[in-house]
Design an enzyme around this catalytic site. Structure first.
Site, PDB file in Angstrom:
ATOM      1  N   GLU A  75     192.739  -9.733  80.481  1.00 29.44           N
ATOM      2  CA  GLU A  75     194.196  -9.730  80.314  1.00 29.44           C
ATOM      3  C   GLU A  75     194.920  -9.843  81.659  1.00 29.44           C
ATOM      4  O   GLU A  75     195.920  -9.179  81.910  1.00 29.44           O
ATOM      5  CB  GLU A  75     194.643  -8.478  79.567  1.00 29.44           C
ATOM      6  CG  GLU A  75     194.092  -8.398  78.151  1.00 29.44           C
ATOM      7  CD  GLU A  75     194.605  -7.217  77.368  1.00 29.44           C
ATOM      8  OE1 GLU A  75     194.830  -7.368  76.156  1.00 29.44           O
ATOM      9  OE2 GLU A  75     194.775  -6.130  77.964  1.00 29.44           O
ATOM     10  N   ASP A 113     190.019  -5.003  68.937  1.00 27.28           N
ATOM     11  CA  ASP A 113     190.976  -4.194  69.705  1.00 27.28           C
ATOM     12  C   ASP A 113     191.558  -3.057  68.872  1.00 27.28           C
ATOM     13  O   ASP A 113     192.708  -3.135  68.442  1.00 27.28           O
ATOM     14  CB  ASP A 113     192.099  -5.091  70.228  1.00 27.28           C
ATOM     15  CG  ASP A 113     193.009  -4.371  71.220  1.00 27.28           C
ATOM     16  OD1 ASP A 113     192.656  -3.274  71.659  1.00 27.28           O
ATOM     17  OD2 ASP A 113     194.080  -4.914  71.543  1.00 27.28           O
ATOM     18  N   GLU A 150     198.162   2.761  68.361  1.00 27.12           N
ATOM     19  CA  GLU A 150     198.735   1.470  68.733  1.00 27.12           C
ATOM     20  C   GLU A 150     198.862   0.524  67.551  1.00 27.12           C
ATOM     21  O   GLU A 150     199.861  -0.178  67.408  1.00 27.12           O
ATOM     22  CB  GLU A 150     197.881   0.830  69.826  1.00 27.12           C
ATOM     23  CG  GLU A 150     198.332  -0.556  70.226  1.00 27.12           C
ATOM     24  CD  GLU A 150     197.439  -1.176  71.284  1.00 27.12           C
ATOM     25  OE1 GLU A 150     197.662  -2.358  71.611  1.00 27.12           O
ATOM     26  OE2 GLU A 150     196.530  -0.486  71.781  1.00 27.12           O
TER      27      GLU A 150
END
Length: 729
Positions: A318, A392, A420
């Site tokens: 990332e 993820d 999240e």
């Protein structure tokens, strides 16, 4: 008199009598029972018989030693027993007067210690709690080989008292199954928390090192009470400034607070720090000047923090820099850091969350492809830290194929505690079942019984080091986690990191009894809600193996239609692949063949739709809308029913909670009530938006008996949330 009021008066009297200390000025904000005390809520035991029985066992106590840790033990017991039993215990040095004795082999009376040998297998953190008879007197003894061990034992005894467990005949031996049990704080130096939903970072870097909030001490107490022994203070997307001298002084101040609680501090580092803050022309790990820079930096850190734990590294992921920028492998980068930490006893936790679109490989396969060939090339003080799934932190994923694939390289588990992808901090989602599901999954790496738990604790491959990390959900909110029920995820993480063979339900019951109520019927009701909550959330968000269909950036709310991001594998449409022919991602041998990375048992299980468990069906297979499910329904009908069932279950959970109003203190009751109102609305939002979106491809009617979704797909797609929590990280 209300319990909370009575306890407040008792404890205020106790505090007035105590000398001033970090503990004595601890959190006495009980007016609203607002969640600050977490599971260390030592309110008076209301059952008089139970309270009296405990009193008789714990009237007098002796804690040997004068370390900072043994002082904490004395203060914790005074504070806790004063609250729980209604009076402070009496300290005594005379064996004939004592009822609770706590110490190490060096400090316990020989007459007591002689009945507790041998202790070698306990290591430095294990402890034993025994009921003994010495010289005709009944004693409760806590022993361990270190002060940290007896601190853990003390918290275990307090848990038994809080949960009203009979302590008259104890024979408990506890040894942690995992060595490194850490929280990862994704906290930035400006106090913004990436994927944080409970306020600002609890670390006030501007005021450190001189100003140390009481919250730091209470954080340490809470972690020690569940066996967490480390904390990574800063974001994996690391700011190099954390390694500057002025910030290391601040880190040292936190380390000083945490040290007596058995907690080491770790830092996330930016791999390009030698260039960014060191002034070097390169950060190539094989460059001698770079290696010397890191050696000097490690020496500087250990001069300030002798028990510093080591580095956590996010590299070549990332946009973060890493050894790949210089044509080097992950092993070469990790080993350079490991070599400078090794003389000090430090470790490297090297994250396996790496994916790069230039490799033209499906995202779920990339971590395995990167790290499997490097097995055996890492130094002994390196752990590869893998997320539980290959994508993820989704509501449900199959395990990462890395588990069991690197027998010569210890794989460290990374769970997410913050929600999240699971509704941020307004959805009640107990993650114990998710953790348990992952840890109990049999990889087949060495035949039957090769569970993920046995891989990460090192026992399957005889690894010499083991670890488990949890991405923290802690912030500056008064109740720490933004939703009092989500404290349970911090709690269950710590308990399972200590011993992954415990059950999520037993741990949930303990948390409820310590945090909310000991009323048996109410505990059962809440426990059932918690245990079902994760499956409920999967149903209204991503049933049958769907994944990564959340909104862009903030990951808040549904966004299965998103198809405008810079990379294919950032877009939800990439993952569900819905079209007129069907839905799902073909990762079987006829597709991208991700199943080849699993050991034969799982590979065969996932190879065909008819053998794949329903919960992973659309993860591994693209199937027609009319595909016949095991239930006899078509895939479309099954998918739709899951969405509706999830929303209905939240509605029922809300109703069940409302029935508990007279059983729960007002403040926590209302916190949860308000959050459940939001969750019920958002579960319907998820249901309606996803069903309407997928219906345009299936062109099939809503199954009979189910109400038509409200609103239009265009309205759901038009909704924007630019300031949702978690945005920008």
């Amino acid at each position: 008199m209300k319990t909370a009021t009575r306890t407040r008066l008792q404890l205020l009297i106790f505090v007035a009598a105590c000398c001033v200390s970090h503990f004595a000025c601890a959190q006495f904000y009980f007016e609203n029972n607002d969640g600050y005390r977490l599971w260390q809520k030592y309110d008076t035991i209301e059952d008089k018989v139970t309270r009296q029985q405990m009193r008789e066992k714990l009237k007098t106590l002796n804690i040997s030693g004068n370390s900072a840790t043994t002082k904490i033990i004395r203060e914790e017991l005074k504070y806790a027993l004063t609250g729980l039993l209604g009076h402070p215990p009496r300290l005594s040095q005379k064996l004939e007067d004592q009822q609770l004795i706590i110490g190490t082999p060096e400090t316990l009376p020989k007459k007591v210690y002689s009945q507790l040998n041998p202790l070698e297998k306990l290591g430095e953190e294990g402890y034993r709690i025994r009921s003994l008879t010495v010289q005709g007197k009944n004693l409760t003894v806590i022993i361990g080989n270190s002060d940290t061990a007896i601190l853990y034992g003390t918290y275990h005894l307090l848990r038994l008292i809080q949960t009203h467990t009979n302590i008259s005949a104890l024979n408990i031996t506890e040894i942690p199954k995992i060595d490194i049990r850490v929280l990862n704080h994704w906290d930035n130096l400006d106090r913004h928390v990436e994927r944080g939903y409970a306020g600002e970072s609890i670390w006030d870097w501007h005021k450190l090192p001189d100003y140390k909030y009481q919250r730091y001490y209470d954080y340490a107490r809470a972690n020690a009470s569940i066996g967490i022994n480390g904390t990574v203070l800063n974001n994996v997307n690391a700011n190099p400034d954390i390694l500057r001298p002025e910030y290391l002084q601040k880190v040292a101040a936190l380390a000083e607070v945490f040290r007596p609680y058995g907690i080491k501090v770790y830092l996330s580092i930016n791999f390009s720090s030698p260039h960014i803050i060191g002034g070097l022309k390169t950060s190539d790990p094989l460059n001698s000047e770079v290696a010397q820079w890191w050696k000097s930096k490690a020496d500087e850190i250990y001069q300030l923090i002798p028990d510093f734990g080591g580095f956590l590294v996010k590299a070549n992921s990332e946009g973060q820099p890493g050894p790949g920028d210089f044509g080097r492998t992950h092993a070469e980068g990790a080993n350079m850091l490991a070599d400078v930490l090794e003389p000090h006893g430090g470790i490297v936790m090297w994250r396996a969350f790496v994916y790069a679109n230039e490799k033209n490989e499906e995202r779920s396969k990339q971590a395995y492809s990167e790290f499997k060939p490097l097995d055996g090339q890492f130094r002994k003080n390196v752990l590869v830290q893998s997320k539980n799934g290959p994508i993820d932190f989704q509501p449900r994923e199959p395990i990462s194929p890395l588990f069991g694939a690197t027998p010569q390289t210890p794989i460290m588990m990374e769970f997410q505690i913050t929600l999240e992808y699971l509704g941020l901090s307004t959805h009640l989602v107990y993650l114990g079942p998710l953790y348990e599901e992952v840890l109990n999954t049999d990889t087949g790496a060495k035949g039957k019984g090769s569970t993920v738990g046995k891989i990460i604790d090192g026992s399957l491959f005889n690894n010499t080091i083991s670890g488990m990390a949890g991405v923290a959900n802690i912030g500056s909110d008064r109740n720490w986690t933004g939703h009092i029920m989500l404290q349970s995820n911090w709690y269950v993480f710590g308990r399972l990191a200590w011993n992954h063979e415990q059950t999520a339900k037993d741990i949930a019951n303990d948390w409820i009894r310590m945090t909310l109520t000991n009323d048996h019927e109410t505990v059962n009701t809440i426990s059932n809600m918690m245990m079902a909550s994760r499956e409920t959330t999967v149903n209204y968000m991503t049933p049958l193996g769907l994944h990564h269909i959340m909104g862009t950036g903030h990951h808040y709310g549904p966004g299965p239609w998103v198809n405008n991001l810079g990379r294919d594998d950032w877009n939800p449409v990439y993952y569900h692949r819905a079209d007129s022919q069907g839905i799902g991602f073909n990762r079987s041998a006829t597709g991208v063949n991700a199943i080849e990375q699993y050991h034969p048992e799982l590979r065969q299980l996932y190879a065909k739709p008819e053998t794949t468990p329903d919960e992973f069906l659309l993860w591994f297979h693209h199937l027609p809308w009319e595909y016949k499910m095991k239930s006899g329904k078509s895939l479309w009908d099954e998918l739709t029913h899951h969405y509706y069932q999830g929303a209905e279950n939240v509605k029922q959970m809300h109703k069940e909670w409302l029935k508990l109003e007279s059983k729960i203190d007002p403040h926590p009751f209302n916190q949860v009530k308000m959050a459940l109102e939001i969750q019920e609305q958002e579960a319907i939002w998820w249901r309606n938006a996803c069903v309407l979106y997928f219906q345009q491809f299936s062109r099939l009617p809503i199954p009979s008996g189910l109400e038509k979704p409200q609103g239009t797909l265009a309205e759901y797609k038009a909704a924007q949330f630019p300031y949702a929590p978690g945005q920008g990280g």
